[in-house]
Design an enzyme around this catalytic site. Structure first.
Site, short mmCIF file in Angstrom:
data_model
loop_
_atom_site.label_atom_id
_atom_site.label_comp_id
_atom_site.label_asym_id
_atom_site.label_seq_id
_atom_site.Cartn_x
_atom_site.Cartn_y
_atom_site.Cartn_z
N HIS A 74 22.86 -93.14 -104.02
CA HIS A 74 22.94 -94.57 -103.71
C HIS A 74 21.70 -95.30 -104.20
CE1 HIS A 74 26.34 -94.64 -100.78
NE2 HIS A 74 26.01 -93.37 -100.64
N GLU B 232 18.15 -105.19 -89.03
CA GLU B 232 19.35 -105.46 -89.82
C GLU B 232 20.41 -106.14 -88.95
OE1 GLU B 232 20.76 -101.95 -91.77
OE2 GLU B 232 18.75 -101.33 -92.42
N HIS C 235 21.61 -95.75 -87.36
CA HIS C 235 22.95 -96.32 -87.51
C HIS C 235 23.57 -95.75 -88.79
CE1 HIS C 235 20.01 -99.01 -89.42
NE2 HIS C 235 20.93 -99.27 -90.32
N HIS D 181 21.10 -103.78 -85.73
CA HIS D 181 20.47 -102.47 -85.68
C HIS D 181 18.98 -102.69 -85.83
CE1 HIS D 181 24.63 -101.30 -87.26
NE2 HIS D 181 24.58 -100.98 -85.98
N HIS E 30 20.96 -93.89 -91.40
CA HIS E 30 19.74 -94.59 -91.76
C HIS E 30 18.93 -94.97 -90.53
CE1 HIS E 30 17.20 -96.90 -94.34
NE2 HIS E 30 17.61 -98.09 -93.93
#
Length: 440
Positions: A293, A342, A372, A366, A336
């Site tokens: 990613h 966030e 999360h 979060h 993560h």
């Protein structure tokens, strides 16, 4: 509200100079100087500054307005009921839990306008110190009639979710639909008209301005292109001997004054400090074409940087429709823990990592270092899917407000709105051990 198509664009990036005059008054812009002894058509010259006078040229923001009456012509400010708008970050104890809100209510009565329908969910910092941010929801059912609003504390990034907004500004008119955004910068007066019950999200940054992110190794092209940001065309209304209310957000409080003319009487203007809008469907996605990613920062539309290089007071990030082609990779968002806060919202569709529970008009938070990631259903699918090129997030638009600051949730966000899901944590309860190594 009458509308007029906006047609001035960012042709060379933020900081560009724009020139606009209402076609009903050709030649309204003075030639050769900003503040002549007598302006054309008997107008007043007024400068709106968005930066210190002595800011470096590349960062200096100001616009000259040529208007029928100067904005100083108003009565004294008095307190205005601020409802559920607040910057008291200590009214609740800190709470590091993962949070998810069901869709926030549309107005329960037919008489709530944009200003009256502002509700603060979370934030951090101090507008008096010009540092920090706040995240709000707006929920309104009627247009602002003979009322204008401006924010002395900072910029407002508005994300409509239900219903288009007809926004009248001192610079002209903008129509902003869901899946578009607009930014009304500090001090700019505006009024919002709606044709239906409307709802959306607002990211407010104190004393700083949004800008396009640097592209680094991406090169000259990609992400949000400067030419796709639109500014309005000058459009004035000459309303004299009328009652107009000006509402100001100042140091977190709300104040109002009255005047006998419309504040939207600017016949012409020029400068680089303007409101603007952007269509999220025009975002040019950059992504991995091999494995693993790229970090979600590759989806940043606008950023507001802190004094620490590369660290944002606030990033506005979107997760648009795109192709996913990575090989040998768990393609959904990875699990993560982050040194950033966030806050996510959903404009329409179903978010790829949580297709159940996270609904349009709702939100998640979060917090810093709170873990999360995908729920069990998403994990099972991502672990077993046949990896071939596939479309991701079609007919969906999720977004994120990300910040280096620790966001405190308000009493309205935690309790009063009654939309917080107490059992959100259970969506990860079905994640089981698949360990195949030696068990001790």
């Amino acid at each position: 509200m009458a509308t007029k198509e906006d047609n001035y664009k960012y042709l060379s990036g933020f900081g560009s100079e724009f020139v606009s005059e209402d076609p009903r008054c050709p030649g309204a812009l003075p030639e050769g100087q900003n503040s002549p002894q007598k302006c054309p058509y008997g107008l007043y010259a007024e400068q709106l500054s968005g930066s210190a006078f002595t800011a470096p040229r590349a960062e200096n923001r100001r616009t000259w307005l040529y208007r029928i009456r100067p904005s100083v012509g108003h009565g004294p400010y008095t307190k205005f009921p601020k409802g559920f708008l607040t910057h008291d970050w200590d009214e609740q104890e800190p709470d590091p839990n993962q949070m998810r809100w069901r869709p926030f209510d549309l107005p329960k009565t037919p008489d709530v306008d944009f200003v009256e329908g502002l509700h603060t969910i979370c934030g951090a910092g101090d507008p008096k110190m010009k540092s920090g941010l706040a995240i709000h929801i707006y929920s309104c059912s009627i247009s602002m009639e003979n009322r204008a609003f401006y924010n002395a504390d900072g910029d407002l990034l508005i994300v409509p979710q239900v219903g288009p907004l007809d926004i009248k500004t001192e610079f002209g008119l903008m129509k902003v639909h869901p899946n578009q955004i607009c930014v009304i910068q500090q001090g700019m007066r505006f009024s919002v008209a709606v044709n239906e019950a409307s709802r959306g999200y607002i990211l407010e940054v104190f004393g700083q301005h949004f800008q396009l992110p640097d592209l680094g190794p991406i090169g000259a092209n990609g992400l949000a292109n400067p030419r796709d940001f639109l500014t309005p065309t000058a459009y004035y209304e000459d309303m004299q001997n009328t009652s107009y209310q000006i509402v100001s957000k100042y140091q977190g409080g709300m104040f109002a004054c009255n005047q006998d003319h419309s504040p939207f009487d600017v016949v012409a203007w020029h400068g680089n400090y303007v409101p603007y809008k952007y269509d999220l469907s025009k975002f040019q996605v950059i992504n991995s074409v091999s494995f693993d990613h790229c970090d979600p920062s590759i989806f940043t539309v606008l950023t507001c940087q802190s004094e620490k290089k590369g660290t944002a007071i606030a990033d506005f990030v979107i997760f648009p429709p795109r192709w996913s082609v990575q090989e040998h990779t768990f393609r959904p968002p990875y699990y993560h823990r982050n040194c950033m806060s966030e806050f996510m919202g959903l404009i329409h569709g179903a978010y790829e990592a949580k297709k159940d529970g996270f609904a349009p008009g709702g939100a998640t938070l979060h917090s810093i270092m709170t873990p999360h990631g995908p729920d069990a259903k998403c994990f099972d699918f991502g672990s077993s899917e046949v990896l071939k090129p596939a479309r991701v997030a079609d007919n969906t638009q999720a977004f994120m407000f990300e910040s280096c600051l620790g966001l405190a949730v308000t009493k309205w966000g935690l309790k009063t709105c009654q939309k917080l899901e107490e059992d959100y944590y259970k969506c990860w309860g079905d994640l089981k051990s698949h360990f195949t190594g030696m068990k001790l």
